[in-house]
Each structure stands twice: as structure tokens, then as C-alpha cells.
Motif scaffolding. Structure first.
Motif, PDB file in Angstrom:
ATOM      1  N   THR A   1      20.500  34.157  54.649  1.00 24.13           N
ATOM      2  CA  THR A   1      20.031  32.879  55.197  1.00 24.13           C
ATOM      3  C   THR A   1      20.523  32.769  56.640  1.00 24.13           C
ATOM      4  O   THR A   1      21.448  31.994  56.922  1.00 24.13           O
ATOM      5  CB  THR A   1      20.571  31.698  54.360  1.00 24.13           C
ATOM      6  N   PRO A   2      19.970  33.561  57.556  1.00 28.20           N
ATOM      7  CA  PRO A   2      20.516  33.634  58.913  1.00 28.20           C
ATOM      8  C   PRO A   2      20.660  32.257  59.572  1.00 28.20           C
ATOM      9  O   PRO A   2      19.705  31.490  59.628  1.00 28.20           O
ATOM     10  CB  PRO A   2      19.483  34.481  59.673  1.00 28.20           C
ATOM     11  N   GLY A   3      21.872  31.958  59.976  1.00 26.61           N
ATOM     12  CA  GLY A   3      22.149  30.723  60.715  1.00 26.61           C
ATOM     13  C   GLY A   3      22.125  29.464  59.867  1.00 26.61           C
ATOM     14  O   GLY A   3      22.261  28.359  60.386  1.00 26.61           O
ATOM     15  N   ALA A   4      21.949  29.595  58.536  1.00 24.87           N
ATOM     16  CA  ALA A   4      21.883  28.385  57.693  1.00 24.87           C
ATOM     17  C   ALA A   4      22.820  28.519  56.501  1.00 24.87           C
ATOM     18  O   ALA A   4      23.247  29.614  56.139  1.00 24.87           O
ATOM     19  CB  ALA A   4      20.454  28.189  57.209  1.00 24.87           C
ATOM     20  N   LEU A   5      23.117  27.358  55.885  1.00 23.26           N
ATOM     21  CA  LEU A   5      23.985  27.339  54.709  1.00 23.26           C
ATOM     22  C   LEU A   5      23.300  28.090  53.562  1.00 23.26           C
ATOM     23  O   LEU A   5      22.099  27.913  53.337  1.00 23.26           O
ATOM     24  CB  LEU A   5      24.214  25.867  54.307  1.00 23.26           C
ATOM     25  N   PRO A   6      24.016  28.941  52.838  1.00 24.12           N
ATOM     26  CA  PRO A   6      23.382  29.596  51.701  1.00 24.12           C
ATOM     27  C   PRO A   6      23.009  28.595  50.607  1.00 24.12           C
ATOM     28  O   PRO A   6      23.490  27.466  50.614  1.00 24.12           O
ATOM     29  CB  PRO A   6      24.454  30.565  51.216  1.00 24.12           C
ATOM     30  N   ASP A   7      22.166  29.035  49.690  1.00 25.43           N
ATOM     31  CA  ASP A   7      21.777  28.186  48.556  1.00 25.43           C
ATOM     32  C   ASP A   7      23.007  28.024  47.654  1.00 25.43           C
ATOM     33  O   ASP A   7      23.377  28.939  46.908  1.00 25.43           O
ATOM     34  CB  ASP A   7      20.615  28.885  47.829  1.00 25.43           C
ATOM     35  N   LEU A   8      23.622  26.844  47.744  1.00 25.83           N
ATOM     36  CA  LEU A   8      24.916  26.659  47.063  1.00 25.83           C
ATOM     37  C   LEU A   8      24.797  26.663  45.547  1.00 25.83           C
ATOM     38  O   LEU A   8      25.702  27.126  44.841  1.00 25.83           O
ATOM     39  CB  LEU A   8      25.587  25.372  47.541  1.00 25.83           C
ATOM     40  N   ALA A   9      23.662  26.141  45.023  1.00 21.53           N
ATOM     41  CA  ALA A   9      23.494  26.110  43.560  1.00 21.53           C
ATOM     42  C   ALA A   9      23.421  27.548  43.036  1.00 21.53           C
ATOM     43  O   ALA A   9      24.040  27.891  42.017  1.00 21.53           O
ATOM     44  CB  ALA A   9      22.239  25.326  43.200  1.00 21.53           C
ATOM     45  N   MET A  10      22.677  28.385  43.775  1.00 16.74           N
ATOM     46  CA  MET A  10      22.547  29.780  43.348  1.00 16.74           C
ATOM     47  C   MET A  10      23.902  30.504  43.483  1.00 16.74           C
ATOM     48  O   MET A  10      24.297  31.263  42.601  1.00 16.74           O
ATOM     49  CB  MET A  10      21.489  30.486  44.199  1.00 16.74           C
ATOM     50  N   LEU A  11      24.575  30.208  44.588  1.00 14.34           N
ATOM     51  CA  LEU A  11      25.889  30.843  44.805  1.00 14.34           C
ATOM     52  C   LEU A  11      26.838  30.490  43.661  1.00 14.34           C
ATOM     53  O   LEU A  11      27.540  31.350  43.121  1.00 14.34           O
ATOM     54  CB  LEU A  11      26.476  30.400  46.156  1.00 14.34           C
ATOM     55  N   ARG A  12      26.817  29.215  43.272  1.00  9.87           N
ATOM     56  CA  ARG A  12      27.684  28.787  42.168  1.00  9.87           C
ATOM     57  C   ARG A  12      27.354  29.561  40.889  1.00  9.87           C
ATOM     58  O   ARG A  12      28.242  30.052  40.200  1.00  9.87           O
ATOM     59  CB  ARG A  12      27.513  27.275  41.939  1.00  9.87           C
TER      60      ARG A  12
ATOM     61  N   ALA B   1      29.629  52.672  42.202  1.00 15.19           N
ATOM     62  CA  ALA B   1      30.551  52.761  41.052  1.00 15.19           C
ATOM     63  C   ALA B   1      29.961  52.099  39.808  1.00 15.19           C
ATOM     64  O   ALA B   1      30.639  51.953  38.793  1.00 15.19           O
ATOM     65  CB  ALA B   1      31.887  52.127  41.418  1.00 15.19           C
ATOM     66  N   GLY B   2      28.699  51.659  39.914  1.00 13.58           N
ATOM     67  CA  GLY B   2      28.012  51.159  38.719  1.00 13.58           C
ATOM     68  C   GLY B   2      27.947  49.642  38.598  1.00 13.58           C
ATOM     69  O   GLY B   2      27.517  49.118  37.574  1.00 13.58           O
ATOM     70  N   ALA B   3      28.380  48.910  39.645  1.00  6.67           N
ATOM     71  CA  ALA B   3      28.360  47.440  39.555  1.00  6.67           C
ATOM     72  C   ALA B   3      26.999  46.883  39.955  1.00  6.67           C
ATOM     73  O   ALA B   3      26.165  47.575  40.539  1.00  6.67           O
ATOM     74  CB  ALA B   3      29.440  46.881  40.470  1.00  6.67           C
ATOM     75  N   GLN B   4      26.805  45.592  39.616  1.00  6.05           N
ATOM     76  CA  GLN B   4      25.624  44.857  40.073  1.00  6.05           C
ATOM     77  C   GLN B   4      26.134  43.882  41.128  1.00  6.05           C
ATOM     78  O   GLN B   4      27.110  43.162  40.861  1.00  6.05           O
ATOM     79  CB  GLN B   4      25.033  44.112  38.871  1.00  6.05           C
ATOM     80  N   VAL B   5      25.524  43.851  42.325  1.00  6.91           N
ATOM     81  CA  VAL B   5      26.109  43.025  43.389  1.00  6.91           C
ATOM     82  C   VAL B   5      25.164  41.932  43.890  1.00  6.91           C
ATOM     83  O   VAL B   5      23.953  42.139  43.992  1.00  6.91           O
ATOM     84  CB  VAL B   5      26.573  43.893  44.592  1.00  6.91           C
ATOM     85  N   TYR B   6      25.750  40.744  44.163  1.00 10.09           N
ATOM     86  CA  TYR B   6      25.043  39.653  44.832  1.00 10.09           C
ATOM     87  C   TYR B   6      25.741  39.495  46.189  1.00 10.09           C
ATOM     88  O   TYR B   6      26.917  39.114  46.234  1.00 10.09           O
ATOM     89  CB  TYR B   6      25.183  38.339  44.072  1.00 10.09           C
ATOM     90  N   VAL B   7      25.037  39.801  47.250  1.00  6.53           N
ATOM     91  CA  VAL B   7      25.678  39.784  48.568  1.00  6.53           C
ATOM     92  C   VAL B   7      25.154  38.597  49.380  1.00  6.53           C
ATOM     93  O   VAL B   7      23.941  38.465  49.573  1.00  6.53           O
ATOM     94  CB  VAL B   7      25.395  41.095  49.329  1.00  6.53           C
ATOM     95  N   TYR B   8      26.059  37.741  49.826  1.00 11.44           N
ATOM     96  CA  TYR B   8      25.682  36.561  50.606  1.00 11.44           C
ATOM     97  C   TYR B   8      25.964  36.789  52.081  1.00 11.44           C
ATOM     98  O   TYR B   8      27.081  37.131  52.466  1.00 11.44           O
ATOM     99  CB  TYR B   8      26.438  35.325  50.107  1.00 11.44           C
ATOM    100  N   ILE B   9      24.912  36.616  52.905  1.00  8.53           N
ATOM    101  CA  ILE B   9      25.028  36.851  54.352  1.00  8.53           C
ATOM    102  C   ILE B   9      24.306  35.703  55.043  1.00  8.53           C
ATOM    103  O   ILE B   9      23.150  35.434  54.724  1.00  8.53           O
ATOM    104  CB  ILE B   9      24.302  38.159  54.748  1.00  8.53           C
ATOM    105  N   TRP B  10      24.970  35.005  55.927  1.00  9.47           N
ATOM    106  CA  TRP B  10      24.259  33.918  56.619  1.00  9.47           C
ATOM    107  C   TRP B  10      24.431  33.974  58.139  1.00  9.47           C
ATOM    108  O   TRP B  10      24.081  33.064  58.847  1.00  9.47           O
ATOM    109  CB  TRP B  10      24.658  32.541  56.074  1.00  9.47           C
ATOM    110  N   GLY B  11      24.996  35.073  58.612  1.00  7.91           N
ATOM    111  CA  GLY B  11      25.170  35.213  60.061  1.00  7.91           C
ATOM    112  C   GLY B  11      23.857  35.586  60.744  1.00  7.91           C
ATOM    113  O   GLY B  11      22.918  36.044  60.106  1.00  7.91           O
ATOM    114  N   ASP B  12      23.864  35.388  62.051  1.00 10.79           N
ATOM    115  CA  ASP B  12      22.723  35.806  62.859  1.00 10.79           C
ATOM    116  C   ASP B  12      22.973  37.263  63.249  1.00 10.79           C
ATOM    117  O   ASP B  12      23.915  37.570  63.978  1.00 10.79           O
ATOM    118  CB  ASP B  12      22.650  34.885  64.090  1.00 10.79           C
ATOM    119  N   GLU B  13      22.107  38.130  62.748  1.00 12.03           N
ATOM    120  CA  GLU B  13      22.298  39.578  62.902  1.00 12.03           C
ATOM    121  C   GLU B  13      22.495  40.010  64.355  1.00 12.03           C
ATOM    122  O   GLU B  13      23.222  40.966  64.639  1.00 12.03           O
ATOM    123  CB  GLU B  13      21.074  40.279  62.304  1.00 12.03           C
ATOM    124  N   THR B  14      21.852  39.267  65.284  1.00 15.13           N
ATOM    125  CA  THR B  14      21.932  39.689  66.687  1.00 15.13           C
ATOM    126  C   THR B  14      23.351  39.576  67.234  1.00 15.13           C
ATOM    127  O   THR B  14      23.689  40.181  68.236  1.00 15.13           O
ATOM    128  CB  THR B  14      20.986  38.850  67.572  1.00 15.13           C
TER     129      THR B  14
END
Ligand code: NAX
Ligand code: ADP
Ligand code: K
Length: 557
Positions: free
Chosen positions: A116-127, A76-89
Motif C-alpha cells: 500500500t505505497p504511501g498509505a496505511l495498510p489494511d488494518l483488519a486484514m493485518l490483524r 524453508a517451507g513457511a507461508q508469508v504475508y509481507v506488509y510494505i507501505w513505503g514509497d519504492e522510489t
């Protein structure tokens, strides 16, 4: 009525949709869910084109919906930042499938994947991303959440809350449930809506409505609630096995408030007997009488202790007020008089303002044992039966109890917190064990019958009603609704009354202000609330019937 379901019921529906004969694939359901977030969310976002969107994806299927939503937002034309930190398996096959597709679309510019599989995302970047986004999509947890949020989800939820409160004010769209809200009870992780759950602008919920979206504090977190059936088969969504919870809506009350018979007389609209009041509290019984009059009762009789009678006479000229006995509160000596008079009444509303005198206890219990008519039992009436609850099963006529949370806590022996943690379950268990109808007042109000699996929920009303006397008015409304010429079932009368009581309060907010209006003013607004419902019903009828029908009836010009 809106039907509300628990997480377990929703899971069962999902299973039915995926099993024979429908055989819907989970990938398709997830696709429809993610697409619905973007389609329904567009109205809040003002269109997705060129919007910056942060999408937070948990490791369950709620997160999978978020991955699909990301792809549709991009389209639909948006720019997305997707945060995923789960273990894909550990992902479900359908989530993994949608993750592969999104990975293939990630270009680091319009589609940024922060994995960031299994770890805390980069909080500064997330902010930074949240602060520069116009939209945040919360796909952390949905119906799979119970208890308290675990890390790292808890930290992310706190961060989102902080960003929203302090700097940025993005639109927050919750996927299925606001993360941190229990789908069954509306309870919030850590008990603090500010830090324990996402507070959304709107929640797009899938398949059916979940109860927790309409129970505080979850209701605050949910914002506006929109439902999308996500292509689930209609018969599956109509399931009524187990407890079914209905949210009462205007049309449900309007349909039951049919106009009075044009040739009706007062005898057809029931005689409400109100027994209450004591030296320190004459107002409560008067307010109940006012509630009954304003709800259309044919006749209203008020019986108060003799010393209280002078203060009650003539306050409402249409109410037949009289004193009983000689004292300032009811005693065993008044049982005979009241029970004899009750022979002329259609319903007895017992309790408002009775006081907690030791002598009044025997009065209440004996009246309940002997009076041969339906009873609405409220306030101090409830107090006096705490230790004699087997009384209800001995009666041949039904009883509606109208406790608030404090009164219900005393009746059940459960703490207020324990009741709030499972209001539906507690009120159902109590109604079943005592053989009574219960209208548990609060936000929302619950109405349960002694045998039924059906629970009605009413959410009309507002905080201006949290003042003394409002419950007394409700008692009178319940009694008047119960003896209408249409003879509604007790639970129906109770939910109509709860709805009208709240709707009258909401009218007072519009005409007087958000607080400071009196219980008497609320009672006086009941006829206007009824008129509003009648108008809505007439409008719906006009919409259904072609306008040519009305022109024909007019005979033309
Ligand atoms: N057919 C289906 O079942 C469909 C389900 N859908 C989505 O799937 C969701 C339910 O999926 P799931 O059953 O996977 O559950 P959720 O994704 O809601 O939650 C489960 C995940 O959250 C984590 N979690 C649970 N409790 C937690 C806590 N206290 N703290 C931190 N993390 C916690 C679990 O480890 C698990 O990974 C629905 O809400 C809906 O969004 C949609 O895709 C539509 C179809
Ligand atoms: N914040 C609120 N929102 C909606 N309804 C409310 C709110 N506060 C109180 N009410 C309603 O007002 C009534 C208060 O009843 P109750 O506590 O028994 O009052 P009283 O005993 O003083 O008459 C209940 O029907 C309750 O549901
Ligand atoms: K969510």
C-alpha cells in the motif's frame, strides 16, 4: 566482555565494511542479515516448515532485511504475508533489488504481498494475518529510529502489541532492533514499552551489539539478544574509536579474581576503613563493613560516632569497630582522629549512614581534603560535597563515587529523566569534569573513569535488590575489591564489585526467593558468587586442556 556500540558507530562500521579494501556490497550485507533472521530464529519458531509468518517491512534498510527474510522463510517451507507501505522510489538500491525478487515470488498463496505505497495498510486484514500467524517478523525500523514513531508505523506497532497481548501469542522476531527502541539509549517511543515499541521474543542484531538492547526499557522489548556478524570483516567489528562501552561478563570478573597467594597474609589483602553511621542510621556503616568482610578484605575497621559505637560493637566479631568523638554524628572535631587512623588503612569508604547534619558537612569535606588514601564516597558523603565538587581535583588520591540516580541527579543538577535519556554521556561528562571515577547504580550500572573513553556496564542483579541497605553493602565490596593483592585499577575494582554484588543478589533469588532477602544475606552470598565464578573458570580451563593432561597428572591406576 561484550562490546556495545551506538547507531553512529554501527553506521561507521557498515561504511568501513563496504569501502576499500573490503568492498563488501550492501546487497550482500542485507542478504546475510535477512538470512540470519531465519537461521537464528528457527530455534524460537520450532522450524519454519508450514509456519504462517507475518513480516512487517519499513521503508529503510531494516525493511530491506525483512524482504530478504521473507524469501528465506519461504525457502524453508513457511507461508508469508509481507506488509510494505513505503514509497519504492525512496528505497535504497539494495532494498529495491530484494523487493523485485520477492515480487517475482509472490503467488498470493504461499507468498502474499500486501503493498500500500504511501498509505496505511489494511488494518483488519493485518490483524487477521497476525492472529493466524505463528511468527511475526518486525522489520519496521532499526538503528535509523530516533524520537517517537511516526504514522503509519506507530499504528502498526500498537496493533501488533494489542494482538500479542489479547489473542494470538506468536513468536516475535525483531530484526536488528525492536522497532521503537532507540539503539543508543534504550528509550522507547512515547515512553510506553506496551504501546511505543515492539516487544520481541528475540532480537537478531547485526554486526555488533547496540547499547539500547541492554538499557531499560529497550532491554524488555528486545527479549533474548542474538548477534550475527553477517559476514562483516572481523577487524571492522573490533573498532574501538570513540567511546567504547563494555558489558561485563562472568569471565571478565573470574579472570581478575585470581586465587589468593597460598602463602599470603592479611596484610596483602588490604585494610578497609569504613567511616559512617549516625544516631539514626548505624546499620548502613555496618552493612558496608559486612560487604567488605565478605569480599575478602584482609582487615576491616569501622569508625562510627561515639554514641553509635555500642550498637555496632560485636555485631560482626571480625570487624574492628570503635567510636570517634563524643556525639551521635561526626563533626569537624573528629577530622583529626579519623585522618590519623586512616594512615593505617589502604582505602577509606566514607558516607554510609552519616546523616545530613550541618556539622557533618565540614567533617566530610575536610576528611576528603586531608586523608591521604583512595576513597569510596557514597550516600550522605555525596550529599555533603554537592556544593564543593572542586574538592576532588585537589586530592592526590583517586575517588570512586557510587551514587544512585537520585544522588547523581543532585550532584549533576540534571533531572533523573535527562540522565536516563543519555546515561553514558552524562556520567562520562561528569567524571571528566570532576576527575573522579563514577559507579552509577541502577539497571544497568555504569562505571566510568575520569579520563577514559571506556564505559563498563553491569547487568547482574535483580528487583529484589531495590530495598534499603543494598547500596551500603556495595560500598564495602568496592573498597575490598580495590585493595586486593592484584591491585586492580579503580574502574576494574568498581566493575568487579558491581558484578559480584548483582551476582550475589541473583544467588539470593535462587536460594531464598525473588524478594525479601536482606542486604546482609546478599553480603553473605558474595563468597558463593565468587566460588561460582571460580568453578566456571576451572571448567573453561578443563575444556581447553585435553583430559589426558589430567590423567597424566593423576599418575594412573
Ligand atoms: N550496511 C548497512 O547499513 C546494513 C544495514 N542493515 C539494516 O539497516 C538498518 C538501518 O537502516 P536505515 O539506516 O535505513 O534505517 P532504518 O531502516 O532502521 O530506519 C530508517 C527508516 O525508518 C524511518 N523512520 C525513522 N525514524 C522514524 C520514526 N520516528 N517513525 C517512523 N519511521 C521512522 C525512516 O523514514 C526510514 O525510512 C539496520 O538496523 C539494519 O537492519 C542491514 O541490512 C545490514 C547492513
Ligand atoms: N531492580 C534492580 N535490578 C538490579 N539491581 C538493582 C535493582 N534495584 C536496585 N538494585 C541495586 O541495588 C543497589 C541499591 O543501592 P542504593 O539505592 O544506593 O541503596 P541504599 O542506599 O539503600 O543502600 C544498587 O547497586 C542497585 O544497582
Ligand atoms: K526492527
Amino acid at each position: 566482555m561484550k562490546t556495545l556500540y551506538t547507531a553512529a558507530q554501527m553506521r561507521q562500521m557498515d561504511r568501513e565494511a563496504m569501502a576499500a579494501p573490503y568492498g563488501l556490497s550492501p546487497t550482500v550485507l542485507m542478504e546475510n542479515a535477512g538470512a540470519a533472521v531465519i537461521a537464528k530464529g528457527a530455534a524460537y519458531v520450532g522450524g519454519w516448515n508450514r509456519k504462517r509468518v507475518t513480516i512487517l517491512c519499513g521503508k529503510g534498510n531494516n525493511g530491506g532485511d525483512g524482504l530478504v527474510a521473507a524469501r528465506h522463510a519461504l525457502a524453508a517451507g513457511a507461508q508469508v504475508y509481507v506488509y510494505i507501505w513505503g514509497d519504492e522510489t525512496t528505497y535504497s538500491p539494495e532494498s529495491r533489488e530484494h523487493l523485485q525478487t520477492l515480487r517475482a515470488m509472490a503467488d498470493g498463496k504461499t507468498c502474499v504481498l500486501a503493498e500500500t505505497p504511501g498509505a496505511l495498510p489494511d488494518l483488519a486484514m493485518l490483524r487477521r494475518h497476525i492472529e493466524s500467524s505463528q511468527v511475526v517478523v518486525d522489520a519496521l525500523v532499526g538503528t535509523g529510529f530516533h524520537g517517537a514513531l511516526r504514522e503509519p508505523t506507530a499504528t502498526v506497532v500498537r496493533l501488533v502489541g494489542k494482538c500479542i497481548r489479547t489473542t494470538a501469542s506468536p513468536v516475535v522476531l525483531a530484526v536488528d532492533m525492536p522497532s521503537g527502541v532507540d539503539a543508543d539509549t534504550g528509550a522507547v517511543s512515547g515512553d510506553d514499552p506496551e504501546t511505543g515499541a515492539i516487544t520481541a521474543t528475540a532480537t537478531i542484531t547485526f554486526g555488533a551489539y547496540k547499547r539500547g538492547l541492554f538499557q531499560y526499557p529497550g532491554k524488555i522489548c528486545a527479549g533474548e539478544v542474538l548477534r550475527d556478524p553477517i559476514g562483516m570483516p572481523f577487524p571492522v567489528l573490533q573498532r574501538t574509536a570513540g567511546t567504547v562501552t563494555y558489558m561485563v561478563e562472568a569471565a571478565d570478573v573470574a579472570a581478575r579474581l585470581s586465587l589468593r597467594s597460598p602463602n599470603g597474609h592479611k596484610g596483602m589483602h588490604g585494610t578497609v576503613g569504613i567511616v559512617g553511621g549516625s544516631e539514626s542510621m548505624s546499620g548502613a556503616a555496618l552493612l558496608a563493613a559486612c560487604g567488605a568482610v565478605r569480599s575478602g578484605a584482609g582487615k576491616v575497621c569501622l569508625r562510627v560516632p561515639a554514641k553509635v559505637a555500642p550498637a555496632c560493637m560485636g555485631k560482626y566479631t571480625e570487624v574492628m569497630a570503635a567510636g570517634a568523638g563524643t556525639g551521635g554524628h561526626f563533626t569537624e572535631a573528629d577530622v583529626q582522629t579519623v585522618c590519623e587512623e586512616a594512615r593505617n588503612w589502604s582505602v577509606l569508604a566514607l558516607g554510609p549512614g552519616l546523616g545530613r547534619y550541618a556539622e557533618t558537612q565540614a567533617f566530610v569535606r575536610q576528611v576528603l581534603q586531608r586523608a591521604a588514601l583512595p576513597v569510596v564516597l557514597d550516600a550522605d558523603g555525596l550529599y555533603h560535597v554537592q556544593a564543593a565538587q572542586d574538592i576532588f581535583q585537589q586530592r592526590a588520591y583517586p575517588v570512586i563515587l557510587t551514587p544512585h540516580l537520585g544522588e547523581f541527579s543532585r550532584l549533576t543538577g540534571c533531572s533523573v529523566a535527562a540522565i536516563q535519556a543519555d546515561s553514558v554521556g552524562t556520567v562520562q561528562a561528569f567524571a571528566r569534569s570532576r576527575g573522579v571515577y563514577v559507579l552509577l547504580k541502577g539497571t544497568p550500572t555504569y562505571i566510568v573513569s575520569p579520563t577514559g573513553q571506556t564505559v563498563y556496564v553491569n547487568e547482574t542483579g535483580n528487583a529484589g535488590m531495590s530495598c534499603g541497605g543494598m547500596g551500603d553493602v556495595l560500598t564495602g565490596i568496592v573498597a575490598a575489591m580495590w585493595v586486593r593483592e592484584t591491585h586492580p585499577a579503580p574502574a576494574e575494582a568498581a566493575f568487579m564489585a558491581a558484578y559480584l554484588h548483582g551476582a550475589a543478589g541473583d544467588r539470593c533469588v535462587r536460594t531464598i526467593g525473588s524478594y525479601g532477602y536482606t542486604p546482609e544475606e546478599l553480603a553473605k552470598a558474595v563468597p558463593q558468587a565468587i566460588r561460582e565464578l571460580e568453578r566456571q573458570a576451572a571448567d573453561r580451563y578443563r575444556e581447553m586442556v585435553p583430559s589426558s593432561h589430567f590423567e597424566d597428572q593423576g599418575g594412573g591406576e
